[in-house]
Write an enzyme that holds these catalytic residues in place. Structure first.
Site, PDB file in Angstrom:
ATOM      1  CE1 TYR A 167    -110.436  35.490  -2.828  1.00 31.22           C
ATOM      2  CE2 TYR A 167    -111.779  33.574  -2.348  1.00 31.22           C
ATOM      3  CZ  TYR A 167    -110.810  34.480  -1.966  1.00 31.22           C
ATOM      4  OH  TYR A 167    -110.221  34.370  -0.739  1.00 31.22           O
ATOM      5  CG  HIS A 253    -113.756  36.216   1.486  1.00 28.58           C
ATOM      6  ND1 HIS A 253    -114.039  35.174   2.345  1.00 28.58           N
ATOM      7  CD2 HIS A 253    -112.863  35.724   0.593  1.00 28.58           C
ATOM      8  CE1 HIS A 253    -113.357  34.112   1.979  1.00 28.58           C
ATOM      9  NE2 HIS A 253    -112.646  34.410   0.915  1.00 28.58           N
TER      10      HIS A 253
END
Ligand code: FAD
Ligand code: NAP
Ligand code: SF4
Length: 675
Positions: A167, A253
Site C-alpha cells: 500500500y 498484494h
C-alpha cells in the site's frame, strides 16, 4: 496452570496493559460499508467478549484518494466520529480494546483518483496513479494524522498505520514504485521519510497514551523490494518516531507467492519476524497462518515475536482466546485458511463471513436461541451440511441423532483432507468430532439408513450428499478408469501417465494429489519455500530466491481436461484459483480444454475438438480418473416423501451444482436456527 502461558501472558505497554498476546488482525469485512453501525459494533463486541486482547478494524481511509474503492469507509468527518463511537463504546463495554486501521491504498486504490509516489501502474489495478507533488504529499501526511486524531476522539485505544502489503507507505520505500528524485525518493533515507513522518505526526496529534501500531512489510516477495537491512533500519526509525508496536506484513498484494492460503504451512513466516526481535525495543507482532493456540504458543515460546496476530481465526471462532483460557481448545472452530467466505467475498464485493462459522459478520441476523419446544431430530448424513444442522440444533436444546453409512463423520471432508495442501480439513473434522461429543449428539455410524429407520422423530433432515456424475464415455467401465473417490479415499493404484476428466475443484485437487510424492510441502516449511522460491530476505532482497521456484519433479505426467474452452480453473476461488493453477503448472500438468470425450481404450483417452468433433487426438494414459461433477443423492429423501414424510433436504442432497462446504454449512446452520 494453562497450556498457553506465553499466549495468555499480559503485555504492559506502559500506559495500558493488554490482557494477553493475541491481536485480532485487520480484516476488510465490508461491514463498515453497510453503514449499519449496530451490526459493526456487534461483530467487534462478540470478539471482545471472546477474550482477544486488542482488535484492529478493517482498513479505514484517511481521505477520498486513499480509499481502496470509491465509497470506502473513512475517518474524515464528525459523523464518522459519531458512527465509530458506537463501535468503541460497545467494545469497551465488553471489556475489549480496539484500534482503527488507517489504510491509504496509494496505487492499489481501485479509482481513477489514486495517487502514488510515482506514476507507475500496479499490475493488479487498471488505474495509473497520479504522482504526488510536495503539497500533495503533505496533504496525505496531514490527512493520516488527522484520521488518527479523530479515531482517538471516537474512543479508539489506538490506530494501526498500514505500511505493508504494497500500500501507499510501502510504495515510497522501494525503487520499483518510487522513482522520485526529490527528498521523498532516491536514497533509502529519502524513501523512508514518508512512513517516519506519518508516525511522527500521528504521535504528535494523538499524545502519549495512545497505541500506534505500525504494520511493516518484513519480506516484500516482489522484485526490487526491501533488503532486510532496510527493514531493520525502518523499524528502528519507526520506533524513534513514536510507534508503540510493530506488526508484521508479509508480501505485497501483487506478489505471486501465496502467503495466507491453506497450502501455506502454519506460521510460515514467523521466522521473518523473529529476525527483527532484539533489533527494536518495542513489542513486535507476527502474523500469517497462525490458527490454533498451540501454533500461537509455539511461535511466542520460541521467541519469534511478543504477540501474535490472528485475523481469520477470529471469524471462525470469536471465542478463540476464551476457549483456550478455559481448557477447551478442542472446541475452537478452526480457520482452515480456505478464503472462501472471507477474502473471496471481499474481492467479490460481498460481505465477509466464514465457511466454518456462517454467523461471522451476521451476528445480528443469524441468532442461535434456545428452542421454544425441544424436539427429537434425525439427521442423515454426517458431512458438513448434516454436522452443521446437528451441532446448531443440539446447541439449541434439541435431541439429535446423527446417522451416516460411513464409519466416521465428515462426509467428503474426509476425501478433501487427503489432498496435499488441504491438511487443514483434518482439524475441521476433529473439531466436529469434539463438538458432537460435547453436545451429546447420538451417532449411528456404519449403517446406511432406510426410510423405515426414521419413524418416530419429530423432524428428519436429509443431508446425504452427492453421487459422482456419470460422464458416459464409451469404454469407461474398463479397469484403467477410476473415480476421484477410488483415488483419494480408497488409494487405488494409479499409473504414471494420467488423464483427469473434468477440471473443476475436484479435478484440480486430484491432479495435485497425483503429481505429489512424499511429504506435503504444507507440512514441511523448507520444502514449501524451495518450491515457491522464498528465501531469507537477509541474503536476498525481498526474500525471493534468485533461482526462482524449484518444484520437485512431478510424480506422474498428468493431463487435466475439460469440455469448456475457457481458461482452466476460471471458476475456482477468486483469491486462490491462481495458486492452484500455478501449483499444477509447476508440476508440468498439461491443461487441455474444448474437448469432446470420444472413447477410452487401453491406449488412453481419445478426444476430439469443437462442435465438428475435429482433430481426433489420443491422450496417452495408463489411468483415466473421472472428476466430472456430482449429482444429488436423494434416494432416501424420495423414499421418505413416498411414505408421506416431508424431510428437510440440505447440502448436496438438495442442490449439487456448485456445492461447496461453505454452502452446506450455511444451509445446515440456518435450518437448525429455525427448527
Ligand atoms: P457430503 O459431504 O457428501 O456428506 C454426505 C454424507 O451422507 C456422507 O458422509 C454419506 O456417507 C452420507 N450418506 C449418504 N447416504 C446415506 C444413507 N442412506 N444413510 C446414511 N448416510 C448416508 N468444498 C469446499 O468448500 N472447499 C474445498 O476446498 C473442498 N474441497 C474438496 C475436495 C474434494 C476432493 C472433494 C471430494 C470435495 C471438496 N469440497 C470442498 C466439497 C465439499 O466437501 C462438499 O461440498 C461437502 O462435503 C458437501 O456436504 P454435504 O454434507 O452436503 O455432503
Ligand atoms: P465442478 O466444479 O462442477 O466440476 C465438474 C467438472 O466436470 C467441470 O470441469 C466440468 O467441465 C466437467 N463435467 C461436467 N459434466 C460433465 C460430463 N457430463 N462429462 C464430462 N465432464 C463433465 O465439480 P467438482 O469438481 O466435482 O466439485 C464438486 C464441488 O466441490 C464443486 O461445487 C466445488 O465447488 C467443490 N470443491 C471446491 C473446492 C475448493 O477448493 N473450493 C475443491 C474441490 C471441490 P466441462 O463441462 O467443461 O467438461
Ligand atoms: Fe478461515 Fe475459510 Fe473462514 Fe476465511 S472462510 S475465516 S479462511 S475458515
Amino acid at each position: 496452570m494453562t497450556d498457553y502461558p506465553h499466549m495468555l501472558a499480559p503485555l504492559d505497554l506502559g500506559f495500558i496493559t493488554l490482557k494477553n498476546r493475541v491481536l485480532m488482525g485487520s480484516m476488510h469485512t465490508g461491514l463498515e460499508e453497510t453503514r449499519d453501525w449496530n451490526r459493526v459494533a456487534e461483530f467487534y463486541a462478540e470478539r471482545a467478549r471472546g477474550g482477544v486482547a486488542l482488535m484492529v478494524t478493517g482498513g479505514i481511509a484517511p481521505n477520498r484518494e486513499g480509499g481502496v474503492l470509491p465509497g470506502a469507509s473513512g475517518m474524515m468527518t464528525e459523523q464518522d466520529i459519531a458512527d465509530h463511537s458506537i463501535v468503541t463504546d460497545r467494545v469497551h463495554a465488553a471489556d475489549g480494546k480496539i484500534a482503527m486501521q488507517i489504510l491509504h491504498a496509494g496505487r492499489y486504490a481501485y479509482s481513477p483518483e489514486c495517487v502514488a509516489p510515482s506514476p507507475v501502474k500496479s499490475p493488479i489495478s487498471p488505474f495509473p496513479p497520479r504522482e504526488l507533488d510536495e503539497e500533495g504529499i503533505e496533504k496525505q501526511i496531514a490527512d493520516i494524522a488527522e484520521a488518527a486524531r479523530k479515531a482517538k476522539q471516537a474512543g479508539y485505544d489506538g490506530v494501526e498505520i498500514m505500511g505493508s502489503e504494497g500500500y501507499f507507505l510501502n510504495q515510497f520505500l522501494v525503487t520499483h514504485t518510487n522513482k522520485r528524485t526529490d527528498r521523498w525518493g532516491g536514497s533509502y533515507e529519502n524513501r523512508m521519510r514518508l512512513p517516519i513522518e506519518v508516525v511522527r505526526r500521528t504521535r504528535e496529534v494523538t499524545g502519549d497514551d495512545f497505541i500506534i501500531i505500525y504494520r511493516l512489510s518484513m519480506i516484500d516477495l516482489v522484485p526490487n523490494g526491501s533488503t532486510f537491512d532496510e527493514v531493520v533500519q525502518l523499524a528502528q526509525e519507526i520506533e524513534k518516531a513514536g510507534a508503540t508496536i510493530i506488526n508484521t506484513g508479509i508480501g505485497w498484494h501483487e506478489a505471486r507467492i501465496p502467503t495466507i492460503a491453506t497450502s501455506v504451512p502454519r506460521a510460515a513466516f514467523a521466522w521473518v519476524t523473529k529476525k527483527l526481535m532484539g533489533k527494536v525495543s518495542i513489542p513486535v507482532i507476527t502474523s500469517n497462518r497462525i490458527n490454533t493456540p498451540d501454533v500461537a504458543e509455539d511461535v511466542l515460546a520460541t521467541g519469534c515475536a511478543d504477540m501474535v496476530s490472528m485475523a481469520r481465526p477470529m471469524l471462525a471462532d470469536a471465542h478463540f482466546v476464551a476457549k483456550a483460557m478455559s481448557g477447551e481448545a478442542a472446541k475452537i472452530a478452526p480457520c482452515i485458511a480456505c478464503n472462501q467466505a472471507c477474502l473471496d467475498h471481499t474481492f467479490g464485493g460481498k460481505l465477509t463471513s466464514c465457511l466454518v462459522n456462517p454467523r461471522a459478520c451476521h451476528e445480528t441476523e443469524l441468532t442461535i436461541a434456545p428452542a421454544a419446544t425441544p424436539k427429537s431430530i434425525a439427521v442423515v448424513g454426517a458431512g458438513p451440511a448434516g454436522l452443521s444442522v446437528a451441532l446448531t440444533a443440539a446447541e439449541r436444546g434439541h435431541t439429535v441423532t446423527l446417522f451416516d453409512k460411513a464409519d466416521m463423520i465428515g462426509g467428503q471432508l474426509n476425501i478433501a483432507k487427503m489432498v496435499p495442501g488441504k491438511e487443514e480439513f483434518f482439524g475441521l473434522v476433529d473439531w466436529y468430532s469434539a463438538m458432537v461429543e460435547d453436545l451429546n449428539i447420538t451417532t449411528r455410524l456404519g449403517h446406511a439408513v432406510d426410510a423405515e429407520d426414521l419413524d418416530g422423530f419429530d423432524e428428519v433432515v436429509i443431508a446425504t450428499g452427492v453421487v459422482p456424475r456419470d460422464p458416459g464415455i464409451p469404454g469407461q467401465d474398463a479397469d484403467n478408469v477410476l473415480s476421484y473417490i477410488d483415488v483419494l479415499r480408497d488409494a487405488a493404484p494409479v499409473g504414471d501417465k494420467v488423464a483427469v476428466v473434468g477440471a473443476g475443484g475436484i479435478g484440480f485437487d486430484v491432479s495435485e494429489f497425483l503429481v505429489h510424492k512424499g511429504e506435503s510441502p504444507t507440512k514441511n516449511l523448507p520444502l514449501w519455500m524451495e518450491e515457491w522460491g522464498v528465501t531469507d530476505p537477509e541474503t536476498h532482497r525481498s526474500g525471493l530466491a534468485p533461482e526462482g521456484p524449484q518444484p520437485h519433479a512431478p510424480a506422474r505426467a498428468v493431463t487435466l481436461l475439460q469440455r469448456k474452452a475457457e481458461k482452466h480453473g476460471k471458476r475456482l476461488g477468486k483469491t486462490t484459483g491462481w495458486i492452484h493453477r500455478a501449483a499444477l503448472k509447476m508440476k508440468d500438468v498439461e491443461f487441455v480444454g474444448g474437448v469432446n470425450y470420444e472413447r477410452i481404450d487401453s491406449d488412453g483417452l481419445h478426444v476430439s475438438f469443437g462442435d465438428a468433433r475435429e482433430d481426433p487426438t489420443l491422450i496417452e494414459a495408463d489411468t483415466i480418473v473421472l472428476c466430472a461433477g456430482q449429482l444429488p443423492e436423494r434416494t432416501l429423501a424420495d423414499a421418505l416423501i413416498a411414505r408421506g414424510v416431508t424431510p428437510h433436504v440440505i447440502g448436496g442432497a438438495d442442490v449439487a451444482a456448485e456445492l461447496d462446504a461453505k454452502r452446506a454449512i450455511d444451509q445446515g446452520t440456518r435450518l437448525a436456527a429455525a427448527l
